[in-house]
Motif scaffolding. Structure first.
Motif, mmCIF file in Angstrom:
data_model
loop_
_atom_site.group_PDB
_atom_site.id
_atom_site.type_symbol
_atom_site.label_atom_id
_atom_site.label_comp_id
_atom_site.label_asym_id
_atom_site.label_seq_id
_atom_site.Cartn_x
_atom_site.Cartn_y
_atom_site.Cartn_z
ATOM 1 N N SER A 158 49.905 -31.240 63.457
ATOM 2 C CA SER A 158 51.330 -32.329 63.943
ATOM 3 C C SER A 158 52.154 -32.419 62.654
ATOM 4 O O SER A 158 53.126 -33.153 62.832
ATOM 5 N N SER A 159 51.930 -32.045 61.503
ATOM 6 C CA SER A 159 52.394 -32.412 60.421
ATOM 7 C C SER A 159 52.294 -31.222 59.302
ATOM 8 O O SER A 159 51.168 -30.721 58.894
ATOM 9 N N GLU A 160 53.610 -30.703 58.606
ATOM 10 C CA GLU A 160 53.709 -29.646 57.858
ATOM 11 C C GLU A 160 52.904 -30.015 56.407
ATOM 12 O O GLU A 160 52.211 -29.399 55.558
ATOM 13 N N ARG A 161 53.149 -31.305 56.144
ATOM 14 C CA ARG A 161 52.670 -32.096 55.213
ATOM 15 C C ARG A 161 51.167 -31.999 55.047
ATOM 16 O O ARG A 161 50.516 -32.346 53.769
ATOM 17 N N LEU A 162 50.371 -31.798 55.983
ATOM 18 C CA LEU A 162 48.965 -31.911 56.050
ATOM 19 C C LEU A 162 48.229 -30.472 55.785
ATOM 20 O O LEU A 162 46.989 -30.314 55.565
ATOM 21 N N ARG A 163 49.269 -29.454 55.504
ATOM 22 C CA ARG A 163 48.698 -28.142 55.327
ATOM 23 C C ARG A 163 48.191 -28.083 53.983
ATOM 24 O O ARG A 163 48.549 -28.660 52.814
ATOM 25 N N PRO A 164 46.871 -27.321 53.852
ATOM 26 C CA PRO A 164 46.232 -27.359 52.381
ATOM 27 C C PRO A 164 47.054 -27.259 51.294
ATOM 28 O O PRO A 164 46.844 -27.946 50.117
ATOM 29 N N GLU A 165 47.928 -26.323 51.357
ATOM 30 C CA GLU A 165 48.704 -25.924 50.201
ATOM 31 C C GLU A 165 49.751 -26.916 49.689
ATOM 32 O O GLU A 165 49.899 -27.367 48.480
ATOM 33 N N PHE A 207 31.889 -40.266 54.454
ATOM 34 C CA PHE A 207 33.417 -40.740 54.409
ATOM 35 C C PHE A 207 34.366 -39.435 53.917
ATOM 36 O O PHE A 207 34.979 -39.311 54.706
ATOM 37 N N MET A 208 33.833 -38.967 53.165
ATOM 38 C CA MET A 208 34.799 -37.830 52.542
ATOM 39 C C MET A 208 34.800 -36.572 53.995
ATOM 40 O O MET A 208 35.953 -35.984 54.274
ATOM 41 N N LYS A 209 33.520 -36.202 54.440
ATOM 42 C CA LYS A 209 33.581 -35.386 55.453
ATOM 43 C C LYS A 209 34.457 -35.801 56.599
ATOM 44 O O LYS A 209 35.162 -34.943 57.342
ATOM 45 N N ALA A 210 34.238 -37.088 57.132
ATOM 46 C CA ALA A 210 34.931 -37.493 58.532
ATOM 47 C C ALA A 210 36.146 -37.631 58.116
ATOM 48 O O ALA A 210 37.309 -37.324 58.731
ATOM 49 N N THR A 211 36.836 -37.770 56.834
ATOM 50 C CA THR A 211 38.129 -37.900 56.615
ATOM 51 C C THR A 211 38.999 -36.525 56.440
ATOM 52 O O THR A 211 40.096 -36.278 57.080
ATOM 53 N N LEU A 212 38.206 -35.571 55.819
ATOM 54 C CA LEU A 212 38.617 -34.202 56.101
ATOM 55 C C LEU A 212 38.545 -33.724 57.241
ATOM 56 O O LEU A 212 39.678 -32.593 57.941
ATOM 57 N N GLU A 213 37.774 -34.023 58.278
ATOM 58 C CA GLU A 213 37.821 -33.718 59.522
ATOM 59 C C GLU A 213 38.930 -34.279 60.488
ATOM 60 O O GLU A 213 40.010 -33.568 61.196
ATOM 61 N N ARG A 214 39.427 -35.384 60.023
ATOM 62 C CA ARG A 214 40.551 -35.994 60.637
ATOM 63 C C ARG A 214 41.784 -35.329 60.061
ATOM 64 O O ARG A 214 42.871 -35.047 60.691
ATOM 65 N N LEU A 215 41.908 -34.774 58.581
ATOM 66 C CA LEU A 215 43.077 -34.107 58.246
ATOM 67 C C LEU A 215 43.222 -32.754 59.062
ATOM 68 O O LEU A 215 44.206 -32.340 59.255
ATOM 69 N N ILE A 216 41.985 -32.095 59.163
ATOM 70 C CA ILE A 216 42.123 -30.777 59.909
ATOM 71 C C ILE A 216 42.584 -30.957 61.322
ATOM 72 O O ILE A 216 43.522 -30.147 61.678
ATOM 73 N N ALA A 217 42.266 -32.063 61.913
ATOM 74 C CA ALA A 217 42.316 -32.246 63.061
ATOM 75 C C ALA A 217 44.050 -32.491 63.398
ATOM 76 O O ALA A 217 44.688 -32.197 64.582
ATOM 77 N N LEU A 218 44.485 -33.083 62.233
ATOM 78 C CA LEU A 218 45.900 -33.474 62.766
ATOM 79 C C LEU A 218 47.105 -32.377 61.527
ATOM 80 O O LEU A 218 47.922 -32.542 61.847
#
Length: 232
Positions: free
Chosen positions: A64-71, A50-61
């Protein structure tokens, strides 16, 4: 480097169970092995997957959004809290659709902002609902968005009940009226819909009216796919 997937909540549960089982005479050892094989490893795998699939979705998106940058995620306490809570819930379900709802909640908590009290209520609701709850809530929020429901409503001349539109939209649940009534009642009890009366007779046009509350619509936005705006 330490394992980032270490010390899961279920680890502590397993340790407690193993300690209790280990005190049993004769059978303690075999039962511990059974527990580790049947519950321990699969629980860890579910959590890690679940964690890996979620992180993959976050990276893919991310683009599309500045809010999804790691920092930015690092400074987003609502995202972090939702992530931790959703991971815990993901280990307790075998439903791929429920896991997708949890992932959507994580991503949406990163992209937008929800009042913290409301967010905590939504997490509680996510713990108690099934994918069927989410699908029916989406339908009740916009019956006109379902072509089968529109056709059924247009065929009603004198009067019909909402359950007839639900049967047309979701033929797979026609055979389980008790389950349908329970799910609809749950949505109403949680304050997500305006009524649980799916047997009330009314005109075809009345059947197509929105029945979600403002809270229900907000909850839908919280658990919907941020790209498609739909629930699994």
């Amino acid at each position: 480097m330490s394992d980032v997937f270490g010390n899961r909540p279920e680890d502590f549960l397993n340790r407690g169970l193993k300690a209790a089982v280990g005190t049993l005479p004769v059978v303690g050892g075999p039962l511990n092995e059974f527990l580790a094989f049947v519950i321990g490893d699969p629980a860890q795998e579910r959590r890690d997957d679940f964690m890996k699939a979620t992180l993959e979705r976050l990276i893919a998106l991310e683009a599309s959004s500045e809010r999804l940058r790691p920092e930015n995620l690092r400074d987003n306490e609502q995202f972090q809290a939702t992530f931790i809570q959703a991971v815990r819930l993901a280990t307790t379900t075998a439903s791929a659709e429920k896991k997708k709802l949890l992932q959507n909640a994580i991503i949406n908590s990163a992209i937008g902002h929800v009042d913290e009290t409301v967010r905590m209520l939504f997490i509680q609701m996510l713990d108690g609902i099934t994918p069927m709850h989410a699908v029916l809530l989406a339908f009740l929020d916009n019956p006109r968005g379902n072509p089968a429901a529109i056709r059924k409503a247009e065929s009603i001349s004198l009067g019909g009940a909402l359950v007839h539109l639900i049967d047309a939209a979701f033929p797979e649940i026609q055979s389980n009226g008790e389950l349908l009534n329970r799910v609809v009642a749950d949505l109403n009890a949680m304050g997500l819909t305006t009524s649980s009366g799916i047997q009330v007779m009314m005109t075809g046009s009345g059947l197509l009216e929105r029945r979600s509350t403002d809270l229900g619509r907000s909850f839908l936005a919280f658990v919907s796919d941020p790209e498609t705006k739909s629930v699994p």
